[in-house]
Design an enzyme around this catalytic site. Structure first.
Site, PDB file in Angstrom:
ATOM      1  N   HIS A  49      50.365 -45.879 -10.005  1.00 57.36           N
ATOM      2  CA  HIS A  49      49.613 -47.082  -9.572  1.00 57.36           C
ATOM      3  C   HIS A  49      50.506 -48.306  -9.695  1.00 57.36           C
ATOM      4  O   HIS A  49      50.312 -49.118 -10.583  1.00 57.36           O
ATOM      5  CB  HIS A  49      48.362 -47.261 -10.422  1.00 57.36           C
ATOM      6  CG  HIS A  49      47.348 -48.192  -9.831  1.00 57.36           C
ATOM      7  ND1 HIS A  49      47.315 -49.550 -10.092  1.00 57.36           N
ATOM      8  CD2 HIS A  49      46.322 -47.963  -8.986  1.00 57.36           C
ATOM      9  CE1 HIS A  49      46.306 -50.102  -9.458  1.00 57.36           C
ATOM     10  NE2 HIS A  49      45.680 -49.158  -8.783  1.00 57.36           N
ATOM     11  N   ILE A  55      51.017 -51.906 -11.190  1.00 60.04           N
ATOM     12  CA  ILE A  55      49.995 -52.938 -11.381  1.00 60.04           C
ATOM     13  C   ILE A  55      48.865 -52.309 -12.198  1.00 60.04           C
ATOM     14  O   ILE A  55      48.412 -51.207 -11.890  1.00 60.04           O
ATOM     15  CB  ILE A  55      49.450 -53.429 -10.027  1.00 60.04           C
ATOM     16  CG1 ILE A  55      50.573 -54.076  -9.200  1.00 60.04           C
ATOM     17  CG2 ILE A  55      48.298 -54.402 -10.228  1.00 60.04           C
ATOM     18  CD1 ILE A  55      50.176 -54.415  -7.778  1.00 60.04           C
ATOM     19  N   GLY A  58      42.276 -52.561 -11.809  1.00 55.17           N
ATOM     20  CA  GLY A  58      41.180 -53.474 -12.141  1.00 55.17           C
ATOM     21  C   GLY A  58      40.205 -52.890 -13.136  1.00 55.17           C
ATOM     22  O   GLY A  58      39.710 -53.591 -14.022  1.00 55.17           O
ATOM     23  N   VAL A  59      39.900 -51.606 -13.015  1.00 57.82           N
ATOM     24  CA  VAL A  59      38.950 -50.980 -13.930  1.00 57.82           C
ATOM     25  C   VAL A  59      39.495 -50.985 -15.366  1.00 57.82           C
ATOM     26  O   VAL A  59      38.729 -51.134 -16.326  1.00 57.82           O
ATOM     27  CB  VAL A  59      38.568 -49.556 -13.462  1.00 57.82           C
ATOM     28  CG1 VAL A  59      39.739 -48.599 -13.571  1.00 57.82           C
ATOM     29  CG2 VAL A  59      37.370 -49.043 -14.208  1.00 57.82           C
ATOM     30  N   GLU A  63      37.960 -52.805 -18.751  1.00 64.24           N
ATOM     31  CA  GLU A  63      37.860 -52.132 -20.050  1.00 64.24           C
ATOM     32  C   GLU A  63      38.468 -52.988 -21.157  1.00 64.24           C
ATOM     33  O   GLU A  63      37.928 -53.062 -22.262  1.00 64.24           O
ATOM     34  CB  GLU A  63      38.533 -50.755 -19.989  1.00 64.24           C
ATOM     35  CG  GLU A  63      38.503 -49.979 -21.280  1.00 64.24           C
ATOM     36  CD  GLU A  63      37.112 -49.543 -21.730  1.00 64.24           C
ATOM     37  OE1 GLU A  63      36.964 -49.229 -22.931  1.00 64.24           O
ATOM     38  OE2 GLU A  63      36.176 -49.519 -20.906  1.00 64.24           O
TER      39      GLU A  63
END
Length: 142
Positions: A49, A55, A58-59, A63
């Site tokens: 990723h 990067i 987003g998830v 968290e």
């Protein structure tokens, strides 16, 4: 709180413990938590990723924000915090290897085991992610 002190509150462990330190700040009659995590670059969530351009997903940023919130709940120790909702999530700037994420979170309400909060994640003085969210604190297993 340092990482070992955080482990006394949160049930998360490596590789999902996404806080290096947390401070509780009393401000304007309220309390906020300020968590920090430095992205090393070798985390499992960066693998693939994206190759050559890592990067933080987003998830994972969400968290990090949520883990910072749990430090505000004094009776979480031994319990299991679980997301129950995410609202108004916005991603503004990427979080990259070498960045130190700074998560600022405040609780907006609590009803029994349900907690409601809002928070943001910044790095290098720029907003990366903001969100409103809720979670439940499941009691410790007997």
């Amino acid at each position: 709180m340092n990482r070992e002190e955080i482990k006394n509150i949160l049930p998360h462990r490596e590789p999902m413990l996404l806080l290096d330190e947390v401070d509780i700040v009393e401000e304007g009659g309220g309390r906020k938590s300020v968590g920090k995590y430095t992205v090393r670059g070798d985390e499992f969530f960066l693998q693939g990723h994206f190759p050559g351009n890592p990067i933080v997903p987003g998830v994972i940023q969400c968290e990090m924000i949520a883990q910072s919130a749990v430090a505000l709940i004094p009776d979480v120790k031994g319990g299991t915090p679980l997301y129950t909702g995410l609202n108004n999530v916005k991603f503004k700037n990427p979080l990259l290897p070498g960045d130190t994420a700074v998560m600022t979170v405040e609780l907006t309400a609590r009803k029994g085991i349900f907690c409601f909060a809002k928070g943001k994640l910044e790095a290098n003085g720029k907003l990366c992610t903001s969100a409103e969210f809720s979670f439940a604190i499941l009691p410790p297993k007997q």
